[in-house]
Design an enzyme around this catalytic site. Structure first.
Site, PDB file in Angstrom:
ATOM      1  N   ASP A  13       0.812  -1.222   0.000  1.00 17.74           N
ATOM      2  CA  ASP A  13       0.000   0.000   0.000  1.00 17.74           C
ATOM      3  C   ASP A  13       0.845   1.270   0.000  1.00 17.74           C
ATOM      4  O   ASP A  13       0.446   2.288   0.547  1.00 17.74           O
ATOM      5  CB  ASP A  13      -0.973  -0.004   1.196  1.00 17.74           C
ATOM      6  CG  ASP A  13      -1.755  -1.287   1.245  1.00 17.74           C
ATOM      7  OD1 ASP A  13      -2.234  -1.709   0.187  1.00 17.74           O
ATOM      8  OD2 ASP A  13      -1.853  -1.897   2.323  1.00 17.74           O
ATOM      9  N   HIS A  43      -4.259  -2.993  -6.171  1.00 19.24           N
ATOM     10  CA  HIS A  43      -3.577  -1.780  -6.632  1.00 19.24           C
ATOM     11  C   HIS A  43      -4.611  -0.802  -7.186  1.00 19.24           C
ATOM     12  O   HIS A  43      -5.468  -1.160  -7.969  1.00 19.24           O
ATOM     13  CB  HIS A  43      -2.527  -2.125  -7.688  1.00 19.24           C
ATOM     14  CG  HIS A  43      -1.332  -2.830  -7.101  1.00 19.24           C
ATOM     15  ND1 HIS A  43      -0.286  -3.287  -7.842  1.00 19.24           N
ATOM     16  CD2 HIS A  43      -1.042  -3.130  -5.816  1.00 19.24           C
ATOM     17  CE1 HIS A  43       0.612  -3.848  -7.039  1.00 19.24           C
ATOM     18  NE2 HIS A  43       0.158  -3.774  -5.803  1.00 19.24           N
TER      19      HIS A  43
END
Ligand code: IMP
Ligand code: MG
Length: 334
Positions: A13, A43
């Site tokens: 992340d 993503h």
């Protein structure tokens, strides 16, 4: 043009999706290939006012000139993959290695029902750990045996190698982050395999000598979702006040947060053989630079932050994210 690997420097992340979507649209690589674990990674990237998420396809999916590949080391959830291929109209440009392992409902059940993985480790519940354990036991089904994937099956390693031989630009997308590595992370609070740059190469089927450039992506603060240590972790309230409170894109769980960690960053650079740095979400720390695309327009404080990172870590910060949109970026590459 050569081969570039994009890797997460913290706990996942870091904003790899944004960096990759920018690079693929800007540089037009011949192929973007995904390494890493599997659909436990989400993503996210934004083009204009549209937000996109992928869990199986590479984040370069918006550039229709770039071929999309999934390496043999990556676990495939066929249902999620086929949905993404359809959503992005990527039927003609998606390639899946014949040796990708297949996640079944039983793996998902083992990962998401009450027990060690869910309760102690805090996994994403997407079946990746149980599937990788079956792979180690040599009982996992592979993509080549699945009829619904037949039209996408290829030898991804060979495909990438043929681009490298022609000196074309190959972009390799890592998933998760360095400190979630099964070998180098904070075991047992890690994912089910190594996720450093060398493993991403192995996942897609190329050797270390084929790589020209390793970009490690750091977010301007650190977040972690699931269990495990997080040095200098902020109280939830403090995290919210700073605007650092994020939610997992796969699980929706709240992410924990801490300030940028130079010690970890140094280690990530070493473990990945990183050559340059991409720094994301600098606008979250310094809202006055939101949307800025020129380095000399950074505020004094933001500039100081970048300079500290460069002098402490000894690498250039070549990409700086200043907003969610893929073009909200300062590109200092030569
Ligand atoms: P698993 O990968 O689902 O087995 O989960 C193991 C640990 O890695 C948990 O703490 C997850 O939250 C974390 N994790 C796995 N994938 C990601 C990711 O893409 N981003 C952030 N954390 C992840
Ligand atoms: Mg993510």
């Amino acid at each position: 043009m050569g081969c570039r690997v994009i890797i997460g420097g913290f706990f996942g992340d870091e904003g790899k999706g944004k960096i990759i979507s920018y690079l693929v649209n800007k540089d037009n690589p011949s192929i973007a290939a995904r390494g890493g674990v599997g659909p436990n990674a989400g993503h996210t990237f934004v083009m204009g006012d549209k937000t996109f998420k992928v869990r199986m396809l590479p984040s370069g999916v918006l550039n229709k000139n770039t071929k999309l590949a999934i390496g043999a080391g990556v676990l495939v959830n066929p249902e999620i993959l086929l949905q993404e291929i359809e959503r992005f109209n990527a039927q003609k440009r998606t390639f899946i290695d014949s040796n990708c392992g297949i996640i079944s409902n039983e793996h998902i059940l083992r990962d998401s029902s009450e027990g060690y993985l869910k309760n102690n480790i805090g996994t994403t519940g997407t079946g990746t750990g149980p599937a990788n354990s079956d792979r180690a036991l040599r009982i996992l089904n592979l993509a080549k045996d699945r009829t619904e994937l037949k039209e996408y099956i290829t030898d991804v390693g060979l495909m990438i190698y043929s681009y490298l031989e022609k000196k074309e630009y190959v972009l390799l997308e890592g998933t998760q982050g360095t400190f979630l590595s099964l070998f180098h992370g904070s075991y047992p609070y890690v994912t089910s395999k190594d996720v450093t740059a060398s493993s991403i190469c192995a996942d897609v089927g190329i050797g270390p000598k084929n790589v020209d450039d390793v970009i490690v992506v750091f977010k301007s603060f650190v977040t972690r979702v699931g269990g495990g240590p997080l040095e200098n972790e902020l109280e939830r309230k403090e995290s919210e006040k700073k605007g650092w409170l994020e939610y997992g894109s796969v699980t929706g769980r709240e992410r924990r947060s801490s300030p940028f960690n130079m010690k970890m960053a140094k280690k990530a650079i070493r473990l990945n053989g990183a050559t340059t740095i991409a720094l994301t979400k600098l606008d979250v720390l310094y809202p006055e630079i939101s949307g800025v695309t020129e380095f000399n327009k950074l505020s004094t404080n933001a500039l100081q932050f970048v300079e500290d990172i460069e002098s402490e870590l000894g690498l250039d910060v070549v990409l700086i994210g200043t907003g969610a949109e893929m073009n909200a970026i300062i590109d200092r590459r030569k």
